[in-house]
Scaffold this active site. Structure first.
Site, PDB file in Angstrom:
ATOM      1  N   MET D  11      39.838  79.967  26.187  1.00  0.00           N
ATOM      2  CA  MET D  11      40.674  78.819  26.200  1.00  0.00           C
ATOM      3  C   MET D  11      40.339  77.813  27.501  1.00  0.00           C
ATOM      4  SD  MET D  11      43.205  79.176  23.869  1.00  0.00           S
ATOM      5  CE  MET D  11      44.664  78.139  24.770  1.00  0.00           C
ATOM      6  N   LYS D 190      57.115  78.817  24.390  1.00  0.00           N
ATOM      7  CA  LYS D 190      55.935  79.600  24.083  1.00  0.00           C
ATOM      8  C   LYS D 190      56.091  80.989  23.473  1.00  0.00           C
ATOM      9  CE  LYS D 190      51.128  79.629  23.224  1.00  0.00           C
ATOM     10  NZ  LYS D 190      50.729  80.862  23.198  1.00  0.00           N
ATOM     11  N   GLU D 197      55.465  83.213  15.232  1.00  0.00           N
ATOM     12  CA  GLU D 197      53.925  83.626  14.624  1.00  0.00           C
ATOM     13  C   GLU D 197      54.135  84.948  14.069  1.00  0.00           C
ATOM     14  OE1 GLU D 197      50.956  82.601  17.511  1.00  0.00           O
ATOM     15  OE2 GLU D 197      50.340  84.547  17.479  1.00  0.00           O
TER      16      GLU D 197
END
Lengths: 325, 325, 325, 325
Positions: D11, D190, D197
């Site tokens: 990332m 998040k 998800e």
């Protein structure tokens, strides 16, 4: 090429309109004469009944039935069995049970008539966006109807190419329609599609409630968060792992009313989610999420069900607990 | 031998009464003077506060705290830490969080005071039926308090012997109490016990609703069954695989009111069911049934939650579906 | 009074033996001659086939079929339909699908023969403990067969009376058998019974794993607990809210082997748990625990299923995550 | 404007690269010198440690920490607390626990240093596709860093406008980043994102297994379907309700290997899915799908767990049932 369309509701009418844009004509019928008249005003050919509709079509005929699953579809296909001729094809484009598709195909096949079960996804957006079609039945008819199917489907440009997909593979799936196999395969695939849809919706709904309840006074005061749920869903539409068409629609609904106060929360369900759980049981596939999504809908329509009263009664019986509030 | 009892609610008062039957006395305190007076009238020795209660006991002292988990228990144990002496033992018999038990034990240990976390099952029936005790803490104190624990527990004769159990094994479990390990082990075990209880209750509740809804007009008319639910639960109490104390209580509740119409179906939950799910997550153990049972209770207390409204909004957005009714 | 018993497996043989203890005789048949001979040696009358069995019985005849659900039962009942006479009764005591019971009853009724669907719980312990019987069919036959049913059932003394139960109520449920309604009601009730059983078992199994994993090295070292699981289950048998026959059996299994190392963990399931979920779907009753229990069994028999491989593939695709280990 | 980046893994490195494309420079550090050298070769300024990195930045400084949640992040932020000056800002862009964000913000605030918790979605695709950013912390810093955030985010053109969204609303969400509230709000959001998800992935995985098992020999022969799963997922990408980025990736994985035979099915999970279930419990929000998705991953990593062995033991105990196979 033109076809007959039986049933001019939310779906059937728009299928005719999308076909018309591609230069494919339709003879249409609905039990509501106003619906027929409306489509006729847009250029379709109105029929006065199923027999009339069949008579107006040239052989080999294609009759697309777009009616509620169950009795309406059953009756229309039974009548068509007596009207169509060998070489013709009848299509059930509704949300039918896949085992019914197998049975109906056999019934029609006995008269030389072909049958296609076509799961049709796209809803009220399909006219503009195209319909994703999941098709079961004989390949010869699927091939013959390719112009119709291609016209209804969204088309290749509506999504980026899948890296690594074999360029020599079936060209239809990248255009948004797929021949899934023999009769039953189309409706089976649509059933699974809808069950996934239920599960994705429920995942999103649970997450949204977590966001909305982050400021709940059930939480310690220093851990409460007042989150801008509509803005969050809007941001998620870009770059996030949960980006999806369902999210697009959710962001749109929240843009209109961040509290969703126009809804009571009684959630309907159609047969597909139920059949999918039965299919899971038949093949011994664990489907906890698909089932949970279905049960959440069942529960949304209940008030103080017996099960919950039984829990309260047991708690009272062993612990002397009274119901809260 | 006698002990101090702090908290004379549904549980604490009956613990004192059951001990009295076994000739074990108690010095009692509660913030409600009427509760103290009531027990004193039955022969217990009333105290005017924690300090007074401790003063009235002979060393080594045993103080059993039977208060709601959380602040009340925390405050009582903190005060006892300043009142008790090395060699004494403080007991938390409530439904405390097991990590709190570890922390509190360390806090008391620093002053030479022992601590026992004792999960106590039995509810309003414990006085007559005995309490199942799940104990965490130093074995020396558990051994010293054996007469107390034995008097509270149901006793060996209340269930048939377990075939194959080692006769040389720990004699306490067959009497209904068990030393589970060091501090925390008692409350951890009680937490799991209650989570199993939630799951068993939910299994039964779902089954009962299936029976009660077997005649639902949502079913085809020739498949409806009008079942005698109270009689069925009564019959299951004998010879069936689901025979259980919870079933006994359910049959009793249904004998009183077959419709359970006195309940709204808002079901309470205490911390134990929640902590058990957290423990499952901590140790990566799948616990679908324990979680589902907890969520059913959460859901029972909601009306038209945001999640369900979000589902309705999505269905409307993609399919133009209106909410049922 | 005597009856015919078809099928002398684990269940059928012991039904005959329990009836014999009550002075009720049986004519018996099984496709395995050794099974017939064994029962005959204990005093039953052996038959050489269904026709012979029927011939040996006095009218009105009672033939209890105790075979695996599905083809075996179907074939036996079809054959009996041609052998029995008006006034006779055929019984399906197996774990049949309740809609099959309705169908079979109609098939037999057309020939004047009555039918009872009797769910029979008790397993290998029924001989000693009695069988809990859930009965569907005409009351006249249920009444006529009362001596048989009463002899098979556990009897009133095997559980304490239910406080508040109307003394003028049906006397059969307190003895352990219940007439649930017309044909289908017996097997429907047994189906729900077994689904509850699945749910209770799964609740207990999840709790046991939580206890067993409390010392897992996945946990921080200062939070690990090494718990005596067999002793805990033994203690729970007395005074706790989870006391139940399933717990008795669990304690027994853990007394024999605290690690249950003789089992691989592949868990079977019969039709009942599956049909119950289908019934829940048919009547729109949320059944999250009953389903989760079923899915846990499905999952126990899989190795690296497609669903899990798909999850790994997705995680790799968006995050570059490799599978653990 | 330039910033410091701590942690140059999958990332962090790409965040620096995406910023560079927008003309925003970075001073970078990683404990792996090769990672620093690689970025330096692409134009970033390498640092030899945290102190050096801070020294090279101009006030007010911005240091983005992109390390594994837990100890690594904790240590880096603790060290930065001693290096940064009032007016500077430290960012945790990892998958941290939201309560840690609140605690860390307080720790830094005590020294006059601001803190942002930024949930960063996008995975290995973020460099090309942009990152969806969910931000918690003081608005002044969020406003100051707007060029950085805008450069990392996907940008408005990457999705169609949401019909009905107020044009006068916050312009950032339609670009793919959102200021969710005070510290903690970014990581909380998040966390919920990742839980959704998980749920969406599990819904899809279950559906895929249903498709793949439609030809299972557990099914009656005339009901088996051999479905082209890769083609089906490809078609669903266009026009269907389940169209989503996860589906795009799934179709891609299936295009490469329709059997997904390169995966064992052991599925990892990070903290976010777990914390979301805990948050659901804290606020008493039912989250059956989010939990089921998490448990499926736990279960995927087990072989013959104790729970399943306990079920087998119970079945054997009451019914004499042997384990299948």
């Amino acid at each position: 090429m033109r076809l007959g369309m039986v049933g001019l509701g939310r779906m059937g009418g728009n299928l005719v309109r999308r076909l018309a844009r591609a230069g494919i004509g339709a003879v249409v019928w609905d039990r509501d004469p106003a619906a027929v008249a409306a489509l006729a005003a847009e250029g379709a050919e109105g029929a006065s009944g199923l027999a009339d509709l069949v008579r107006r079509l040239e052989a080999p005929r294609t009759v697309w039935v777009m009616l509620p699953a169950g009795e309406a579809t059953e009756a229309a296909l039974a009548e068509l069995a007596g009207l169509l001729a060998p070489g013709d094809v009848a299509i059930d484009g509704g949300n039918g049970m896949w085992k019914d598709a197998i049975r109906r195909a056999a019934m029609l096949r006995a008269k030389g008539i072909d049958f296609l079960d076509i799961g049709t996804s796209g809803g009220v957006w399909g006219l503009a966006r195209g319909y994703c079609l999941m098709i079961g039945g004989p390949e010869a008819q699927v091939a013959r109807l390719d112009p119709v199917l291609a016209a209804l489907a969204p088309g290749e440009g509506t999504a980026a190419p899948t890296p690594g997909r074999d360029p020599a593979g079936d060209p239809r799936p990248p255009r948004g329609y797929v021949h899934c196999g023999p009769n039953g395969a189309g409706h089976f695939t649509k059933m699974v599609h809808n069950a996934i849809e239920y599960g994705m919706m429920q995942a999103m709904a649970e997450g949204l409630e977590l966001l909305q309840q982050a400021g709940s006074d059930r939480l310690p005061e220093d851990q409460r968060l007042d989150l801008p749920v509509p803005d969050i869903t809007e941001a998620w539409r870009r770059g996030s792992v949960v980006a999806s068409w369902l999210l697009d629609l959710t962001a749109q609904a929240l843009a209109a009313d961040g509290e969703l106060s126009g809804y009571t929360g009684r959630v309907g369900d159609s047969g597909e989610g139920r059949w999918a759980v039965q299919a899971a049981i038949d093949s011994a596939v664990p489907a906890p999420v698909l089932s949970a999504a279905l049960y959440a809908r069942f529960r949304s329509r209940q008030d103080g069900p017996f099960a919950d009263r039984a829990l309260s009664a047991m708690r009272n019986a062993f612990g002397g607990h009274l119901e809260p509030r």
